[in-house]
Scaffold this active site. Structure first.
Site: not given
Ligand code: PLP
Length: 421
Positions: A122, A199, A202, A225, A365
């Site tokens: 991202h 990261d 998600q 999220k 993104c």
């Protein structure tokens, strides 16, 4: 607890209609909807416990501080952290990654040092490193993505060198859904003397993310999220790393003493939380995490996996549709990006919106990743614990309608061109 239809009553927004049609919300990778419990926690905080934290010596301030710090402890245990001081609250993944680049990065990277990222990052795990590399003379390299949408691990081994100081990678791609073998990559990176920043924007919403099991050194997440509010998220890092890092923003609350020429700083995590923090949202994120645990992370994972497998199967019924990323649901998360013949993804999203179906269209993104696949944009459906197979059916029906509409308009255009000739 039955997920999908059985849990939707907890999410007030999902009962909305769009143009008289039930809302089919398939954009949880952008942000998840919030359960009642989280909405109530927000309102309860402002009605009952609102005071500034860490500074008052009266009951209300102490109560607010205790609840804020309890939320931190809750997040620490959610991510398997060794201690609660290893969680720094930030606005989300983007700010957490910027924090690492601006503090650890500035302190440790110099000319010629290498930062190894992947092509499926991202923008929030690319741009802060580009800014740092430009400032420090460091070199950025990228692990390529295979046609199947996985990291090329042989190339990773070749790119990993004595000058690699940091490996940065996404746990689960927000475009391809690919779940990366973080542990394997972290082990190889550590052998080469590099640290690893993960990261988890998600992955944390749908699966158990244990920082020790992953072998991460830094891990970033976004509360919005994970069924929590917007504007709150965090960075996990090993305490020793945080302790050795210079502060990020300067201001109140992060200092032990301020002189006219210099100041001294608090211990982590407060050293990194300058100014009034986002107390209500942090507390509500703690409630979101409780909610996820109560439902069961394994149950959430299984439900999203089931929907993804079903979507991958049913989407094959739409002629001309191309799915990017792994074609089966094994080691794949619930974000499914696709293109459809010559229909622009924005047109797909617009027609679907007319059916009450919310999907994302654009580059999500992740421009370099789209460029890798030779496309400017894609449409993306993404799932969470409240989605149902019936919503996947609605998506497929909607896409068949998109095809019919665009086939009609392109044959009309051809007839016009023929007539004009
Ligand atoms: N990383 C990934 C993989 C994402 O999907 C996102 C958001 O979509 C981010 C980072 C950025 O998260 P935020 O905007 O919450 O900071």
């Amino acid at each position: 607890m039955a997920l999908g239809a059985g849990i939707r009553d907890d999410f007030p927004l999902l009962s909305h209609t769009v143009g008289g049609k039930p809302l089919v919300y398939l954009d949880s990778a952008a942000t998840s909807q919030k359960p009642r419990q989280v909405l109530e926690a927000l309102s309860e905080h402002y009605r009952c416990c609102n005071a500034n934290v860490h500074r008052g010596i009266y009951w209300l301030a102490e109560e607010a501080t205790a609840r804020y710090e309890e939320a931190r402890a809750n997040l620490a245990s959610f991510f398997g952290a060794a201690r609660s001081e290893e969680i720094v609250f930030t606005r989300g993944t983007t700010e957490a990654l910027n924090l690492v680049a601006a503090t650890w990065g500035r302190a440790h990277l110099g000319p010629g040092d290498e930062i190894l990222l992947t092509e499926m990052e991202h923008h929030s795990n690319i741009v802060p490193w580009q800014m740092l590399a430009a400032e420090r003379g460091a070199i950025l390299k990228y692990v390529p993505v295979t046609g199947e949408g996985r990291l090329d691990l042989d190339a990773f081994d070749r790119l990993l060198a004595g000058r690699t100081k940091l490996v940065g990678l996404v746990h689960q791609s927000n475009v391809l859904g690919t779940i990366n073998p973080v542990r394997e990559i972290a082990d190889r990176a550590h052998e080469a003397g590099a640290l690893v920043v993960v990261d988890a924007a998600q992955s944390a919403p749908h699966q158990s993310v244990d920082v020790a099991a992953l072998g991460a050194d830094f891990l970033a997440f976004s509360g919005h999220k994970m069924l929590g509010p917007m504007g709150i998220g965090g960075l996990w890092a090993r305490y020793a790393l945080l302790d050795a890092m210079p502060p990020y923003h300067g201001g109140g609350e992060m200092i032990t003493s301020v002189g006219l020429d210099r100041s001294t700083y608090k211990d982590p995590p407060h050293k990194f939380e300058a100014g009034t923090p986002n107390v209500a949202d942090a507390i509500a994120l703690g409630v979101a995490v409780d909610y996820m645990r109560q439902v069961g992370l394994e149950a959430i994972s299984e439900h999203v996996h089931d929907l993804t497998a079903y979507a991958l199967l049913r989407l094959k019924e739409v002629p001309g549709l191309v799915i990017y990323g792994p074609q089966t649901a094994t080691d794949r998360g619930g974000a499914v990006s696709f293109t459809l013949d010559c229909v622009h993804p924005h047109d797909i999203a617009q027609v679907l919106d007319g059916e009450g179906i919310a999907v994302r269209a654009g580059h999500h993104c992740a421009e370099p990743l789209h460029r890798r696949f030779g496309i400017p944009a894609s449409a993306r459906a993404s799932f969470h614990l409240y989605n149902t197979r019936a919503e996947v059916d609605a998506l497929v029906e909607g896409l068949l309608k998109v095809r019919r509409l665009f086939a009609r308009s392109s044959s009309a255009a051809k007839e016009d061109a023929h007539g004009a000739g």
